[in-house]
Design a protein around this motif. Sequence first.
Motif, PDB file in Angstrom:
ATOM      1  N   SER A 574       0.868  -1.334  -0.030  1.00  0.00           N
ATOM      2  CA  SER A 574       0.051   0.189   0.157  1.00  0.00           C
ATOM      3  C   SER A 574       0.919   1.400  -0.060  1.00  0.00           C
ATOM      4  O   SER A 574       1.871   1.288   0.743  1.00  0.00           O
ATOM      5  CB  SER A 574      -0.932  -0.069   1.322  1.00  0.00           C
ATOM      6  N   SER A 575       0.296   2.152  -0.632  1.00  0.00           N
ATOM      7  CA  SER A 575       1.267   3.497  -0.757  1.00  0.00           C
ATOM      8  C   SER A 575       1.103   4.403   0.518  1.00  0.00           C
ATOM      9  O   SER A 575       1.709   5.469   0.635  1.00  0.00           O
ATOM     10  CB  SER A 575       0.529   4.223  -1.886  1.00  0.00           C
ATOM     11  N   THR A 576       0.165   3.877   1.311  1.00  0.00           N
ATOM     12  CA  THR A 576      -0.049   4.598   2.753  1.00  0.00           C
ATOM     13  C   THR A 576       0.793   4.060   3.750  1.00  0.00           C
ATOM     14  O   THR A 576       0.533   4.174   4.823  1.00  0.00           O
ATOM     15  CB  THR A 576      -1.383   4.662   3.142  1.00  0.00           C
ATOM     16  N   LYS A 577       1.488   3.076   3.433  1.00  0.00           N
ATOM     17  CA  LYS A 577       2.138   2.053   4.459  1.00  0.00           C
ATOM     18  C   LYS A 577       3.470   2.927   5.169  1.00  0.00           C
ATOM     19  O   LYS A 577       3.438   2.702   6.239  1.00  0.00           O
ATOM     20  CB  LYS A 577       2.993   1.029   3.702  1.00  0.00           C
ATOM     21  N   ASP A 578       3.732   4.014   4.570  1.00  0.00           N
ATOM     22  CA  ASP A 578       4.882   4.936   5.171  1.00  0.00           C
ATOM     23  C   ASP A 578       4.342   5.706   6.254  1.00  0.00           C
ATOM     24  O   ASP A 578       4.972   6.121   7.256  1.00  0.00           O
ATOM     25  CB  ASP A 578       5.458   5.861   3.787  1.00  0.00           C
ATOM     26  N   GLN A 579       3.000   5.981   6.457  1.00  0.00           N
ATOM     27  CA  GLN A 579       2.283   6.780   7.095  1.00  0.00           C
ATOM     28  C   GLN A 579       2.185   5.960   8.563  1.00  0.00           C
ATOM     29  O   GLN A 579       2.006   6.353   9.583  1.00  0.00           O
ATOM     30  CB  GLN A 579       1.054   7.313   6.685  1.00  0.00           C
ATOM     31  N   THR A 580       2.315   4.599   8.604  1.00  0.00           N
ATOM     32  CA  THR A 580       2.180   3.852  10.080  1.00  0.00           C
ATOM     33  C   THR A 580       3.250   3.612  10.334  1.00  0.00           C
ATOM     34  O   THR A 580       3.365   2.994  11.324  1.00  0.00           O
ATOM     35  CB  THR A 580       1.466   2.596   9.233  1.00  0.00           C
ATOM     36  N   ILE A 581       4.352   3.898  10.222  1.00  0.00           N
ATOM     37  CA  ILE A 581       5.871   3.790  10.521  1.00  0.00           C
ATOM     38  C   ILE A 581       5.932   4.612  11.842  1.00  0.00           C
ATOM     39  O   ILE A 581       5.743   5.954  12.097  1.00  0.00           O
ATOM     40  CB  ILE A 581       7.110   4.032   9.758  1.00  0.00           C
ATOM     41  N   VAL A 582       6.383   4.077  12.920  1.00  0.00           N
ATOM     42  CA  VAL A 582       6.544   4.668  14.329  1.00  0.00           C
ATOM     43  C   VAL A 582       8.060   4.734  14.585  1.00  0.00           C
ATOM     44  O   VAL A 582       8.754   3.751  14.720  1.00  0.00           O
ATOM     45  CB  VAL A 582       6.105   4.042  15.570  1.00  0.00           C
ATOM     46  N   LEU A 583       8.481   5.822  14.766  1.00  0.00           N
ATOM     47  CA  LEU A 583      10.061   6.277  14.979  1.00  0.00           C
ATOM     48  C   LEU A 583      10.147   6.900  16.529  1.00  0.00           C
ATOM     49  O   LEU A 583       9.338   7.469  16.987  1.00  0.00           O
ATOM     50  CB  LEU A 583      10.355   7.322  14.021  1.00  0.00           C
ATOM     51  N   LYS A 584      11.451   6.699  16.992  1.00  0.00           N
ATOM     52  CA  LYS A 584      11.719   6.968  18.125  1.00  0.00           C
ATOM     53  C   LYS A 584      11.829   8.704  18.115  1.00  0.00           C
ATOM     54  O   LYS A 584      12.271   9.067  16.959  1.00  0.00           O
ATOM     55  CB  LYS A 584      13.115   6.522  18.637  1.00  0.00           C
ATOM     56  N   ALA A 585      11.698   9.157  19.331  1.00  0.00           N
ATOM     57  CA  ALA A 585      11.701  10.788  19.255  1.00  0.00           C
ATOM     58  C   ALA A 585      13.666  10.923  18.940  1.00  0.00           C
ATOM     59  O   ALA A 585      14.166  10.499  19.572  1.00  0.00           O
ATOM     60  CB  ALA A 585      11.342  11.203  20.825  1.00  0.00           C
TER      61      ALA A 585
END
Length: 638
Positions: A574-585
């Motif tokens: 999905s092209s929206t997969k990038d938006q679900t990535i959780v990164l550290k502060a």
Amino acid sequence: MIVNNIGYVWFYVGYALIMVVLALLSALFASIGYKKAKLKIIYILLKEGLEMNQIRNVAIIAHVDHGKTTLVGRLLKYTNTVDIPDNADIAVMDSNPIEHERGITILAKTTSIKYNGDTINIVDTPGHADFGGEVERIMNMVDGCVLVVDAFDGVMPQTRFVLKTALEYKLKIVVVINKVDRPMADIEKTEDEILNLFMELDLSSQKETMAPILDTIIEEIPSPNVDTTAPFQFQPSMLDYNDYIGRIAVGRVERGTVKVGDTLSCMRLDGTTKNFKIQKLIGYYGMKKIEIPEAHAGEICAIGGLPDVEVGETFCTPDHLEALPRLRIDPPTLQMTFMANDSPFAGDEGKFCTAAKIGDRLFRESQSDVSLKFTKIGASESFLVSGRGELALSVLIETMRREGFELQVSKPDVILKEVDGVKEEPFEDLQIDVPDEYVGSVMNLVGTRGAEMVNMDSDKGHTRLNYVIPSRGLISFMTTFMTLTHGYGMINHAFKEYRPMVKTQIGRRPVGVLVSVNEGKATSYALQHVEERGTMFITPGVMVYEGMLVGENKFDRDLAVNVTEEMPKNNVRSSTKDQTIVLKAPMKLSLEQALDYINNDELVEVTPKSIRMRKKILDTNTRKKYEAHHPEEFGIKK
């Protein structure tokens, strides 16, 4: 009605004098307008019948953050000199936005109040060690000092320094223990520390209202011991600057009287003499600078008319040349390189970006800050800037950034001396206060930086460590120290002396960095893979360029990384997969932290909107070749 509006004046005159004053006021209103007339009225009323025993010249001295400026604000409010609402910031003397934000006084400021018919001229001094030179010069202007000590912190390194300086000038000292309502304040212990400090310096040594302080100043601080009839003599202790008349000399009139338009001789530090005509005389009242027609012996004032005046020179009448003893001005101990921004993003965010503009700004700063020196480096667009400490230089950079300047600066470095063929470096007294649980880690950290322990004292779960340490050992120290103590550690330091240089590499960052290999916009997809290798400095969407520092590596080597890589798009994912990535502060660094963080092969890029760190050599391949041929510059053993 005018007298009521300035109710701080005791005004007793007969009917005949009232008629004369009213006539003068009418002429003033007619010729120069109400606003200027009001300033002149203030001056006339202040000077009317003022005897020398009605003047007190006093400096407020203390360690940083012990409440000097707050005390001055309280005195201004208590005497109705300045109308300060109850809910307003009492630190009205801190006129610089950076002073308000950091809660410190950067440059000394002069004010004046009226109390029970007496005039008290007050100089609010800086408390941070980087600005200690200001305190030393001000001692020459005053007849006594108010020493403010925090009831919780007690005697600190700068407390010792400012008191020792005041005693060297044989000034009368009034001690004020401040912040007595602070949790865990120990008034008895603070009193003991103060008495011990006085005894150590070979000396034998109240209430919430401001009256005891003011009464004690009047009773204990002597009036100026001067002669108003002798030939004029004046020595600048501070400098101000005006675009129209250049430098303005601030100091105390040592003897005699001077008027606007008088011709004076300046006895230069090099032994020459230069005549000049006084264009402006400035006095002080509350927060106002008031143009005055004349100044008398014992008064603190500013004299304009000699654009290139230096601190420590002597102004006197041309027919009576007599120089005052030179003032001691400590030389700069730290230097940095300021240069025009040459990164790929140069000019995008700044208003003043050229080396010429940076040079002009440094010149203006050097006109009022005698501890700041700068020189142009050959034909390059760089300047070597020297100052009294890391804080002083970082304040200048932050001020320039807010004014719209865009520049790059190098890592701070100490200024070395050579005495009889031996290289010497500056050393400092270092005092550290930490909870007992962090003592071991802190001692290990300080031990790697060439420090020698002088004393160790534990009390109520806290330990105080005293060291003598090379100044370069404190560069890049604060960030590591605060991380190690989880923000609970306190550090204070003051210049001690020059000693033979410690022959070991100290102050270098112990870990490597993550360096961008290309230019573009950082993506979540790339960052989720890169952050496995360390801690990031940036977030998705931030523009980066090749050679820019984007994170901290886990290991002690630099690593080139790609933070702009896009996630592959196909008919499966999905092209929206990038938006679900959780990164550290990410780790966000302030200007001071960035200056502490970088190594000698790196720069801090400063713009009105951004603070970035970068490598001096941006191209990845060129940088690696240089590192391979010069491993000693990067702390790499062959």
